[in-house]
Write a protein that holds these residues in place. Sequence first.
Motif, PDB file in Angstrom:
ATOM      1  N   ARG A  16      26.861  23.444  51.692  1.00 11.61           N
ATOM      2  CA  ARG A  16      26.512  24.699  51.417  1.00 11.61           C
ATOM      3  C   ARG A  16      26.667  25.480  49.640  1.00 11.61           C
ATOM      4  O   ARG A  16      25.576  25.501  49.209  1.00 11.61           O
ATOM      5  CB  ARG A  16      27.786  25.541  51.851  1.00 11.61           C
ATOM      6  CG  ARG A  16      26.896  27.091  51.533  1.00 11.61           C
ATOM      7  CD  ARG A  16      28.005  27.870  53.094  1.00 11.61           C
ATOM      8  NE  ARG A  16      27.855  27.616  54.079  1.00 11.61           N
ATOM      9  CZ  ARG A  16      28.567  28.729  55.308  1.00 11.61           C
ATOM     10  NH1 ARG A  16      29.818  29.851  55.007  1.00 11.61           N
ATOM     11  NH2 ARG A  16      28.024  28.886  56.197  1.00 11.61           N
ATOM     12  N   GLN A  92      19.024  29.414  53.314  1.00 12.70           N
ATOM     13  CA  GLN A  92      18.543  30.652  54.189  1.00 12.70           C
ATOM     14  C   GLN A  92      20.027  31.619  55.450  1.00 12.70           C
ATOM     15  O   GLN A  92      20.783  31.918  55.255  1.00 12.70           O
ATOM     16  CB  GLN A  92      17.113  31.216  54.638  1.00 12.70           C
ATOM     17  CG  GLN A  92      16.740  32.581  55.482  1.00 12.70           C
ATOM     18  CD  GLN A  92      15.542  32.709  56.084  1.00 12.70           C
ATOM     19  OE1 GLN A  92      15.499  32.363  55.971  1.00 12.70           O
ATOM     20  NE2 GLN A  92      15.704  33.746  55.556  1.00 12.70           N
ATOM     21  N   PHE A  95      23.674  30.722  53.859  1.00 14.22           N
ATOM     22  CA  PHE A  95      23.226  32.073  52.541  1.00 14.22           C
ATOM     23  C   PHE A  95      23.974  33.651  53.943  1.00 14.22           C
ATOM     24  O   PHE A  95      24.238  34.291  53.472  1.00 14.22           O
ATOM     25  CB  PHE A  95      22.404  32.548  51.470  1.00 14.22           C
ATOM     26  CG  PHE A  95      22.926  31.688  50.687  1.00 14.22           C
ATOM     27  CD1 PHE A  95      23.366  31.536  49.808  1.00 14.22           C
ATOM     28  CD2 PHE A  95      22.056  30.334  50.488  1.00 14.22           C
ATOM     29  CE1 PHE A  95      23.798  30.622  48.017  1.00 14.22           C
ATOM     30  CE2 PHE A  95      22.173  29.270  49.362  1.00 14.22           C
ATOM     31  CZ  PHE A  95      23.344  29.333  48.278  1.00 14.22           C
ATOM     32  N   THR A  98      27.519  33.259  55.006  1.00 12.83           N
ATOM     33  CA  THR A  98      28.523  33.626  53.874  1.00 12.83           C
ATOM     34  C   THR A  98      28.811  35.231  53.502  1.00 12.83           C
ATOM     35  O   THR A  98      28.630  35.873  53.335  1.00 12.83           O
ATOM     36  CB  THR A  98      27.720  32.935  52.116  1.00 12.83           C
ATOM     37  OG1 THR A  98      27.947  31.565  52.737  1.00 12.83           O
ATOM     38  CG2 THR A  98      28.358  32.904  51.199  1.00 12.83           C
ATOM     39  N   PHE A  99      26.866  35.813  53.584  1.00 15.30           N
ATOM     40  CA  PHE A  99      27.091  36.908  52.969  1.00 15.30           C
ATOM     41  C   PHE A  99      27.561  38.145  54.167  1.00 15.30           C
ATOM     42  O   PHE A  99      27.786  39.149  53.346  1.00 15.30           O
ATOM     43  CB  PHE A  99      25.378  37.465  52.685  1.00 15.30           C
ATOM     44  CG  PHE A  99      25.702  36.906  51.163  1.00 15.30           C
ATOM     45  CD1 PHE A  99      25.678  36.973  50.303  1.00 15.30           C
ATOM     46  CD2 PHE A  99      24.358  35.919  50.949  1.00 15.30           C
ATOM     47  CE1 PHE A  99      25.737  36.397  49.010  1.00 15.30           C
ATOM     48  CE2 PHE A  99      24.808  35.509  49.556  1.00 15.30           C
ATOM     49  CZ  PHE A  99      25.101  35.922  47.816  1.00 15.30           C
ATOM     50  N   ASP A 100      27.010  37.921  55.258  1.00 15.05           N
ATOM     51  CA  ASP A 100      27.274  38.267  56.610  1.00 15.05           C
ATOM     52  C   ASP A 100      28.670  38.504  56.709  1.00 15.05           C
ATOM     53  O   ASP A 100      29.528  39.439  57.576  1.00 15.05           O
ATOM     54  CB  ASP A 100      26.894  37.725  57.451  1.00 15.05           C
ATOM     55  CG  ASP A 100      25.457  38.182  57.883  1.00 15.05           C
ATOM     56  OD1 ASP A 100      25.117  38.517  56.340  1.00 15.05           O
ATOM     57  OD2 ASP A 100      24.617  37.785  58.740  1.00 15.05           O
ATOM     58  N   LYS A 101      29.493  37.785  56.336  1.00 14.97           N
ATOM     59  CA  LYS A 101      31.156  37.737  57.053  1.00 14.97           C
ATOM     60  C   LYS A 101      31.518  38.974  55.975  1.00 14.97           C
ATOM     61  O   LYS A 101      32.596  38.926  56.244  1.00 14.97           O
ATOM     62  CB  LYS A 101      31.191  35.798  56.457  1.00 14.97           C
ATOM     63  CG  LYS A 101      33.371  35.260  56.519  1.00 14.97           C
ATOM     64  CD  LYS A 101      33.192  34.024  56.363  1.00 14.97           C
ATOM     65  CE  LYS A 101      35.254  33.828  57.193  1.00 14.97           C
ATOM     66  NZ  LYS A 101      35.136  32.769  56.546  1.00 14.97           N
ATOM     67  N   PHE A 102      31.511  38.811  54.415  1.00 14.51           N
ATOM     68  CA  PHE A 102      32.955  39.830  54.105  1.00 14.51           C
ATOM     69  C   PHE A 102      31.926  41.460  54.413  1.00 14.51           C
ATOM     70  O   PHE A 102      30.664  41.743  54.428  1.00 14.51           O
ATOM     71  CB  PHE A 102      31.652  39.417  52.202  1.00 14.51           C
ATOM     72  CG  PHE A 102      32.620  40.965  51.506  1.00 14.51           C
ATOM     73  CD1 PHE A 102      33.666  41.132  51.782  1.00 14.51           C
ATOM     74  CD2 PHE A 102      31.625  41.772  50.864  1.00 14.51           C
ATOM     75  CE1 PHE A 102      34.220  41.852  50.911  1.00 14.51           C
ATOM     76  CE2 PHE A 102      32.072  42.671  49.692  1.00 14.51           C
ATOM     77  CZ  PHE A 102      33.249  42.732  50.274  1.00 14.51           C
ATOM     78  N   VAL A 103      33.011  41.818  54.987  1.00 12.69           N
ATOM     79  CA  VAL A 103      32.909  43.537  55.023  1.00 12.69           C
ATOM     80  C   VAL A 103      33.829  44.101  54.003  1.00 12.69           C
ATOM     81  O   VAL A 103      34.783  44.087  54.535  1.00 12.69           O
ATOM     82  CB  VAL A 103      33.316  43.830  57.078  1.00 12.69           C
ATOM     83  CG1 VAL A 103      32.704  45.191  57.265  1.00 12.69           C
ATOM     84  CG2 VAL A 103      32.739  42.725  57.837  1.00 12.69           C
ATOM     85  N   GLU A 104      33.004  45.391  53.040  1.00 13.25           N
ATOM     86  CA  GLU A 104      33.726  45.928  52.450  1.00 13.25           C
ATOM     87  C   GLU A 104      35.169  47.219  53.054  1.00 13.25           C
ATOM     88  O   GLU A 104      34.951  47.526  54.289  1.00 13.25           O
ATOM     89  CB  GLU A 104      32.620  46.409  51.532  1.00 13.25           C
ATOM     90  CG  GLU A 104      33.804  47.134  50.274  1.00 13.25           C
ATOM     91  CD  GLU A 104      32.659  47.048  49.173  1.00 13.25           C
ATOM     92  OE1 GLU A 104      31.433  47.777  49.564  1.00 13.25           O
ATOM     93  OE2 GLU A 104      32.824  46.503  48.004  1.00 13.25           O
ATOM     94  N   THR A 105      36.160  46.807  52.672  1.00 16.17           N
ATOM     95  CA  THR A 105      36.756  47.565  53.256  1.00 16.17           C
ATOM     96  C   THR A 105      37.402  48.813  52.104  1.00 16.17           C
ATOM     97  O   THR A 105      36.989  47.640  50.824  1.00 16.17           O
ATOM     98  CB  THR A 105      37.834  47.327  53.933  1.00 16.17           C
ATOM     99  OG1 THR A 105      38.735  46.305  53.369  1.00 16.17           O
ATOM    100  CG2 THR A 105      37.654  46.226  55.102  1.00 16.17           C
ATOM    101  N   ALA A 107      40.866  48.906  51.510  1.00 14.09           N
ATOM    102  CA  ALA A 107      41.708  48.180  51.503  1.00 14.09           C
ATOM    103  C   ALA A 107      42.018  47.558  49.485  1.00 14.09           C
ATOM    104  O   ALA A 107      43.204  46.877  49.616  1.00 14.09           O
ATOM    105  CB  ALA A 107      42.356  47.250  52.426  1.00 14.09           C
ATOM    106  N   CYS A 108      40.916  47.532  49.417  1.00 11.68           N
ATOM    107  CA  CYS A 108      41.500  46.840  48.020  1.00 11.68           C
ATOM    108  C   CYS A 108      40.539  47.250  46.309  1.00 11.68           C
ATOM    109  O   CYS A 108      40.918  48.558  46.655  1.00 11.68           O
ATOM    110  CB  CYS A 108      39.823  46.279  48.402  1.00 11.68           C
ATOM    111  SG  CYS A 108      40.412  44.136  48.208  1.00 11.68           S
ATOM    112  N   CYS A 109      40.818  46.312  45.926  1.00 11.03           N
ATOM    113  CA  CYS A 109      41.159  46.393  44.373  1.00 11.03           C
ATOM    114  C   CYS A 109      40.158  47.087  43.896  1.00 11.03           C
ATOM    115  O   CYS A 109      38.945  47.132  43.752  1.00 11.03           O
ATOM    116  CB  CYS A 109      41.325  45.419  43.695  1.00 11.03           C
ATOM    117  SG  CYS A 109      41.532  43.700  44.651  1.00 11.03           S
TER     118      CYS A 109
END
Lengths: 109, 109
Positions: A16, A92, A95, A98-105, A107-109
């Motif tokens: 990667r 492709q 990536f 990689t990008f799909d793994k992150f789900v915004e919540t 609960a964050c800064c």
Amino acid sequence: MGITKVDKFEAVINRRAELAKAFAHPARVAILDFLSGKQSCVCGDIVDELPLSQSTVSQHLKELKRIGIIKGEIDGPRVCYCIDGNVWKEAQQHFMETFDKFVETNACC
Amino acid sequence: MGITKVDKFEAVINRRAELAKAFAHPARVAILDFLSGKQSCVCGDIVDELPLSQSTVSQHLKELKRIGIIKGEIDGPRVCYCIDGNVWKEAQQHFMETFDKFVETNACC
DNA sequence: TTTATTAATCGTAAAGTTACGATAAAAAGA
DNA sequence: TCTTTTTATCGTAACTTTACGATTAATAAA
């Protein structure tokens, strides 16, 4: 040191990173952008497209070939380059995962 | 030289290269993978996840912060890190554009 | 207040990267 | 055959990156 401890990481992680490296320099971004915009091989005129010397461009092409994302074929005195479709898809895929793994919540800064 | 001629390329090209750089080292791939898998900020235990020294990890975190793809917030003696959603999306957009540009044809090597 | 704990920064060594000019190699064309 | 064109490679300089141990700074805990 300047030496990356590749043996300490999993193969997927290293691959990667290597694929990302193909896009991690403006000259290589420009080369890949140029090649990916063409519907066929590009013979000869890559150097003219870049604000760098012939030897420097050749060096970047070598690195891209090493990673596998481009292919070069000798055609008389020239060399024809193109994107390697399989490696392009591999990148492709990496990536996308990689990008799909992150789900915004929230609960964050 | 080792110095990239950033001034010779367009801003988009340079930004694209910079974002790719975030993923161009196994340690940073591992950090981003770790952070993107969490539903909240990660405080403290990033160093334990990596086979590198504390100072080296800190250096990689600094680089990721410089690029903007992660944020750090002080929480007592610890620091909480998380992905910056906006920059993450920016990177995703750049890579999507990059990969979508190439359409494979059989006119090639 | 003194003592952990945690993370950033400093100093430094080693290796890698970027860049260029010069040279070499290989094939086409005169 | 000789010249031209094109690309790779060599040699080298300068800068960057990676890595680590040691130190510092900041906060929490005792």
